[in-house]
Design a protein around this motif. Structure first.
Motif, short mmCIF file in Angstrom:
data_model
loop_
_atom_site.label_atom_id
_atom_site.label_comp_id
_atom_site.label_asym_id
_atom_site.label_seq_id
_atom_site.Cartn_x
_atom_site.Cartn_y
_atom_site.Cartn_z
N GLU A 172 0.84 -1.19 0.00
CA GLU A 172 0.00 0.00 0.00
C GLU A 172 0.88 1.25 0.00
OE1 GLU A 172 -3.35 -0.05 -0.14
OE2 GLU A 172 -3.21 -2.24 -0.30
N ASN A 173 0.28 2.38 -0.36
CA ASN A 173 1.02 3.64 -0.33
C ASN A 173 1.62 3.93 1.04
OD1 ASN A 173 0.87 4.97 -3.00
ND2 ASN A 173 -1.34 4.81 -2.69
N GLN A 174 0.90 3.50 2.07
CA GLN A 174 1.36 3.74 3.43
C GLN A 174 2.73 3.12 3.68
OE1 GLN A 174 -0.47 5.81 5.33
NE2 GLN A 174 1.25 5.84 6.76
N VAL A 228 5.43 5.45 2.78
CA VAL A 228 5.58 6.48 3.81
C VAL A 228 6.44 5.97 4.95
CG1 VAL A 228 4.37 7.88 5.52
CG2 VAL A 228 3.41 7.62 3.23
N GLU A 229 6.11 4.78 5.43
CA GLU A 229 6.84 4.20 6.57
C GLU A 229 8.31 3.96 6.24
OE1 GLU A 229 4.61 0.72 7.50
OE2 GLU A 229 2.87 1.84 8.24
N LEU A 261 -2.31 10.17 3.67
CA LEU A 261 -1.15 9.34 4.01
C LEU A 261 -0.76 9.46 5.49
CD1 LEU A 261 1.04 10.04 0.86
CD2 LEU A 261 -0.36 8.01 1.33
N PRO A 275 -1.66 9.22 9.76
CA PRO A 275 -2.52 8.48 10.68
C PRO A 275 -3.83 9.24 10.91
CG PRO A 275 -0.28 8.64 11.54
CD PRO A 275 -0.35 9.54 10.35
#
Length: 293
Positions: free
Chosen positions: A165-167, A170-171, A236, A238
């Motif tokens: 996923e796109n997340q 980010v991480e 993107l 939380p």
């Protein structure tokens, strides 16, 4: 509390640039004295800032006045206009990807470029590969031109097709947990101070000089997030993001301190400076870092 040069930047950004961008060195020394910086440290810092290309000086009689260079003004405006970094914006679903292979003999340029990319909000996805979900095409072009690295870079605007996923991007590219913790520290420290100072101001127990010091310290601390928060789109982030709470606290606290703080600044500035140079549109209750609610 902080080094003198850094505090001078804050005072220029929050006050002096709204008053013609120029100040007599004696007035600057008087203002910095409120933070415990002595005359010698101010003069040394100003001299260093001139050598670095941030400040210029001019003589009027026997007095020296200092003002931001074009480079300094551009950086101040850049910081002011980068409010999007502290305000989650809507995402167009695209990723901006900058890839480079800058040779070792140009290591200094490579290191400078990394600093600039971090400042703009890019995240380090992998060695030589930086990504951002924000529309930074203009900034990237300026950096490529500035460092003359056209032959070493490739820039893409693309969709991410998985398999994650796109997340996950980010991480991998930004330390969101650490940024969230920094915001929590800010909220913890300043929410208590806000309540205390609100009570003191209501009871007329806080001087204009006190408000000047506290407002400047507030801005000084809050602007540090410009260097660590990439300003990711809300899609993107939380669901509960401490950055939003910190922005609201900053707004309320700043507006509490602003009137008396500006009263003190103008009291110092009006001696041997030109108050008529104040921007007509300047609103003491507004700061470019304020969150529009």
């Amino acid at each position: 509390m902080s080094n003198t040069q850094s505090m001078i930047f804050t005072v220029y950004g929050d006050y002096i640039r709204h008053y013609g961008n120029k100040i007599w060195i004696g007035s600057l020394i008087r203002l910095l004295k409120e933070f415990g910086h002595n005359e010698q440290s101010v003069r040394v810092a100003v001299s260093r800032m001139m050598k670095q290309g941030w400040l210029e000086s001019e003589k009027q009689g026997n007095k020296s006045y200092y003002f931001l260079t074009n480079r300094g003004k551009v950086r101040m405006e850049e910081a002011a206009n980068r409010i999007f970094k502290l305000m989650p914006n809507e995402w167009d679903g695209k990723w901006r990807m900058l890839m480079y292979t800058i040779p070792e003999e140009k290591r200094q340029i490579r290191d400078e470029l990394r600093k600039e990319l971090l400042w703009s909000g890019f995240g380090s996805f992998s060695s030589g590969c930086w990504i951002s979900p924000n529309n930074l095409e203009k900034e990237v072009k300026l950096l490529i031109d500035k460092y003359e690295i056209h032959e070493y870079v490739d820039f893409f605007v693309s969709d991410y097709k998985g398999p994650k996923e796109n997340q996950a991007l980010v991480e991998k590219s930004w330390p969101l947990v650490d940024i969230e913790a920094k915001y929590k520290e800010f909220i913890t420290a300043y929410s208590h101070q806000y309540i205390v100072h609100q009570s003191m101001i209501n009871d007329n127990k806080m001087s204009s000089a006190d408000c000047f010091v506290e407002r400047t310290r507030l801005v000084h601390e809050y602007r540090k997030f410009l260097f660590i928060d990439p300003g990711l789109p809300k899609e993107l982030l939380p669901e509960i993001w401490n950055g939003n709470h910190a922005a609201l606290l900053f707004e309320q606290y700043y507006k509490l301190l602003a009137p008396l703080a500006s009263e003190f600044f103008e009291g110092v500035f009006q001696e041997d400076n030109d108050l008529k140079r104040r921007d007509e549109e300047y609103d003491v209750n507004y700061h470019p870092l304020l969150k529009e609610l």
